[in-house]
Design a protein around this motif. Structure first.
Motif, PDB file in Angstrom:
ATOM      1  N   LYS A   1      49.584  42.674  50.964  1.00  0.00           N
ATOM      2  CA  LYS A   1      48.420  42.240  50.191  1.00  0.00           C
ATOM      3  C   LYS A   1      47.223  42.008  51.105  1.00  0.00           C
ATOM      4  CE  LYS A   1      51.281  42.171  46.814  1.00  0.00           C
ATOM      5  NZ  LYS A   1      51.182  42.460  45.404  1.00  0.00           N
ATOM      6  N   ARG A   2      46.064  42.502  50.659  1.00  0.00           N
ATOM      7  CA  ARG A   2      44.850  42.334  51.460  1.00  0.00           C
ATOM      8  C   ARG A   2      44.254  40.948  51.202  1.00  0.00           C
ATOM      9  NH1 ARG A   2      40.729  47.069  50.713  1.00  0.00           N
ATOM     10  NH2 ARG A   2      40.882  46.301  48.581  1.00  0.00           N
TER      11      ARG A   2
ATOM     12  N   GLN B   1      45.097  43.449  57.563  1.00  0.00           N
ATOM     13  CA  GLN B   1      45.400  42.720  56.312  1.00  0.00           C
ATOM     14  C   GLN B   1      44.269  41.765  55.934  1.00  0.00           C
ATOM     15  OE1 GLN B   1      49.121  40.456  56.392  1.00  0.00           O
ATOM     16  NE2 GLN B   1      48.967  39.981  54.201  1.00  0.00           N
TER      17      GLN B   1
ATOM     18  N   THR C   1      50.190  35.896  44.019  1.00  0.00           N
ATOM     19  CA  THR C   1      49.868  37.014  44.921  1.00  0.00           C
ATOM     20  C   THR C   1      50.753  38.220  44.634  1.00  0.00           C
ATOM     21  OG1 THR C   1      49.088  35.535  46.653  1.00  0.00           O
ATOM     22  CG2 THR C   1      49.770  37.710  47.366  1.00  0.00           C
TER      23      THR C   1
ATOM     24  N   SER D   1      37.612  47.704  44.492  1.00  0.00           N
ATOM     25  CA  SER D   1      38.984  47.364  44.109  1.00  0.00           C
ATOM     26  C   SER D   1      39.079  47.133  42.596  1.00  0.00           C
ATOM     27  CB  SER D   1      39.417  46.118  44.887  1.00  0.00           C
ATOM     28  OG  SER D   1      40.797  45.936  44.794  1.00  0.00           O
TER      29      SER D   1
ATOM     30  N   ASN E   1      42.523  47.429  40.221  1.00  0.00           N
ATOM     31  CA  ASN E   1      43.404  46.475  40.901  1.00  0.00           C
ATOM     32  C   ASN E   1      43.315  45.070  40.311  1.00  0.00           C
ATOM     33  OD1 ASN E   1      44.324  48.388  42.695  1.00  0.00           O
ATOM     34  ND2 ASN E   1      42.873  47.831  44.307  1.00  0.00           N
ATOM     35  N   ASN E   2      44.321  44.285  40.596  1.00  0.00           N
ATOM     36  CA  ASN E   2      44.292  42.868  40.242  1.00  0.00           C
ATOM     37  C   ASN E   2      43.770  42.062  41.432  1.00  0.00           C
ATOM     38  OD1 ASN E   2      45.309  43.140  37.668  1.00  0.00           O
ATOM     39  ND2 ASN E   2      47.431  42.831  38.287  1.00  0.00           N
TER      40      ASN E   2
ATOM     41  N   TYR F   1      51.356  39.561  41.961  1.00  0.00           N
ATOM     42  CA  TYR F   1      50.768  40.444  40.944  1.00  0.00           C
ATOM     43  C   TYR F   1      49.441  41.054  41.385  1.00  0.00           C
ATOM     44  CZ  TYR F   1      53.815  37.232  38.387  1.00  0.00           C
ATOM     45  OH  TYR F   1      54.857  36.461  37.988  1.00  0.00           O
ATOM     46  N   ALA F   2      48.899  40.578  42.529  1.00  0.00           N
ATOM     47  CA  ALA F   2      47.535  40.979  42.896  1.00  0.00           C
ATOM     48  C   ALA F   2      47.521  41.927  44.097  1.00  0.00           C
ATOM     49  CB  ALA F   2      46.710  39.735  43.213  1.00  0.00           C
ATOM     50  N   GLU F   3      46.425  42.682  44.215  1.00  0.00           N
ATOM     51  CA  GLU F   3      46.242  43.528  45.401  1.00  0.00           C
ATOM     52  C   GLU F   3      45.412  42.786  46.454  1.00  0.00           C
ATOM     53  OE1 GLU F   3      46.257  45.174  42.349  1.00  0.00           O
ATOM     54  OE2 GLU F   3      48.104  46.238  42.871  1.00  0.00           O
ATOM     55  N   ASP F   4      44.442  41.989  45.990  1.00  0.00           N
ATOM     56  CA  ASP F   4      43.539  41.286  46.908  1.00  0.00           C
ATOM     57  C   ASP F   4      43.543  39.792  46.617  1.00  0.00           C
ATOM     58  OD1 ASP F   4      42.246  43.605  48.252  1.00  0.00           O
ATOM     59  OD2 ASP F   4      41.605  44.060  46.208  1.00  0.00           O
TER      60      ASP F   4
ATOM     61  N   LYS G   1      49.386  46.179  33.871  1.00  0.00           N
ATOM     62  CA  LYS G   1      48.527  47.310  34.246  1.00  0.00           C
ATOM     63  C   LYS G   1      48.667  48.496  33.296  1.00  0.00           C
ATOM     64  CE  LYS G   1      47.276  47.425  38.852  1.00  0.00           C
ATOM     65  NZ  LYS G   1      47.511  47.947  40.167  1.00  0.00           N
TER      66      LYS G   1
END
Ligand code: GDP
Ligand code: IMO
Ligand code: MG
Length: 433
Positions: A64-65, A97, A24, A212, A217-218, A26-29, A432
């Motif tokens: 993070k979403r 969130q 998580t 996204s 995004n990741n 490294y990720a946005e979602d 990125k």
């Protein structure tokens, strides 16, 4: 800008929650795409353990979403209990969130009752379900009579759907399963309130994910259960009722297959299974007991003792193919610490023939005997190791053997339940740039 799918490569409980929590960062979602609260994903941060059943395992990271995609079945009662627990611990302070898709199907009280009553009636032939109503909820979805979140938030629409559904359920409960009928007004009153409370989480998760991805995004997609519990490819009928393989991440979110960049399969260094069904490498002896004890192999959802056995490469090779795995995360390597020798199943023997492929016919699988290779153990404590080079040679050889026999690189090794007990070899998220 990568979209990475995490799936279980065995019969569930491989440690998906821990790995999702780690990735998580490294990720946005972070997105759940199938299953429901039959899942129990354990996250250990410091001395604190949190078990997630329905909310994505990315929720411990405040920025993070988290999304619950259309492929999931949701029990509102469990959802709110879980949300409250998280809030009490200081997580999930901002409701924004989390987003839930309106196409998510609602697990109704009759789904739970039918699940449990059917298992009781099946006796020896039971599946060993979690009793959470998962199968009956998916039956209604596929039967086109399910109640979706988008229905629940409109009281009139919900009332009409419930009025249509309940007579058939009560007929089944009373006349066939010998259970008392359920009261329409009581269900309506309780669930109408859930609908009101859930309204603020509603959102078009497919659209949000498309935007996204387009924004660079990741995205991290969190599978539940495991490959061998897949409704199509698993050990049917001893499976769950959703698509647990990587393909389920597309249908369960609306993300197209070409948008998936990596698929990481989580595998224990041995195998466990909860519930009934074939398990060729199962150990019913002291070694099996040792794995259960050292690995704390008791269900995160139901508390049931998990069945344990040696790592099965026939099954893992099938998981590599079915999911198009680009990497393996090998978990619970530390559980093997004390063993002088370790076995790895390389093939099955059935009716005098050697099989290197996982049989599609359950009757054949039930007659399979494992053929083992034996490798030396390392007999030392690896729980504090954070670098591949520091691992004892015998454990590195074990990892190499898994890579060679599966045809898939190991990208992460887990040596304990905590976040910091992790050896990251390569990162599935492209930088990125
Ligand atoms: P999931 O359903 O795939 O998320 O897995 P579960 O949470 O049901 O079960 C995995 C269990 O193993 C949990 O209790 C984790 O805390 C624990 N665990 C995860 N990775 C490791 C590891 O590398 N070593 C040990 N000893 N425990 C681990
Ligand atoms: P996670 O996500 C292990 C098993 C049940 C039963 C079968 C069908 O924590 O890995 P169901 O209630 O889904 O109809 O039960 O599937 N099962 C799991 N086993 N881990 C899980 O989830 C599981 N979810 C369901 O034990 O054998
Ligand atoms: Mg679990």
């Amino acid at each position: 800008m990568s979209t990475v799918v995490i799936i279980g490569s065995q019969w569930g409980d491989e440690g998906k929650g821990k790995i999702v929590d780690i990735y998580t960062e490294y990720a946005e979602d972070v997105v759940r795409f199938q299953g429901g609260n039959n899942a129990g994903h354990t996250l250990v941060v410091g001395n604190e353990t949190t078990v997630m059943h329905i909310i994505p395992s990315g929720i411990l990271h405040p920025g993070k979403r988290c999304l619950i995609g259309n492929g999931v079945v949701l029990d509102p009662q469990v959802f709110f209990q879980e949300a409250e627990k998280l809030k009490a611990k200081g997580y999930f302070q901002n409701d924004a969130q989390l987003m839930i898709d309106p196409a998510v199907h609602i697990i109704m009280p009759y789904h739970r009752t039918i699940d449990v009553a059917r298992e009781k009636m099946a006796g020896q032939r039971k599946i060993g379900t979690t009793g959470r109503g998962i199968g009956p909820a998916y039956e209604d979805k596929v039967g086109r009579r399910g109640i979706r979140l988008g229905d629940l938030i409109h009281p009139e629409r919900f009332a009409e759907k419930l009025r249509e559904a309940l007579p058939e359920k009560n007929f089944l409960l009373e006349k066939f399963l010998g259970e008392p009928p359920l009261d329409e007004a009581a269900i309506f009153d309780e669930y109408r309130l859930y609908g009101e409370k859930l309204r603020k989480f509603l959102g078009n998760t497919a659209k949000v994910l498309h935007d996204s991805i387009a924004a660079g995004n990741n995205i991290l997609l969190e599978g539940a259960q495991g490959t061998l519990l897949d409704i199509d490819h698993g050990t049917y009928p001893f499976v769950t009722s959703s698509s647990t393989v990587a393909g389920g991440a597309c249908t369960g979110t609306g993300i197209g297959p070409c948008s998936i960049d990596a698929v990481i399969g989580i595998s224990k260094a041995y195998v466990t299974r909860v519930g009934e069904g074939p398990f060729p490498t199962e150990l019913k002896d002291e070694t099996g007991e040792l794995l259960r004890r050292e690995g704390h192999e008791y269900g995160a959802t139901t508390g049931r003792p998990r069945r344990t056995g040696w790592l099965d490469m026939v099954a893992l090779r099938k998981a590599v193919q079915l999911n198009g795995l680009t990497g393996l995360a090998l978990t619970k390597l530390d559980v093997l610490n004390s063993l002088a020798t370790i076995r790895i199943c390389s093939a099955y023997r059935c009716d005098g023939k050697l099989l290197s492929e996982f049989p599609t016919e359950i009757g054949v699988l039930q007659r399979c005997e494992p053929v083992f290779e034996e490798v030396p153990g390392w007999q030392c404590d690896i729980r504090a190791v954070t670098d591949l080079e520091q691992l004892p040679p015998a454990s590195r050889d074990f990892i190499s053997k898994v890579e060679k026999m599966s045809g898939c690189p190991v990208v992460l090794v887990s040596v304990g339940p905590r976040r910091d007990q992790t050896i990251q070899i390569s990162n599935p998220f492209r930088s990125k740039g």
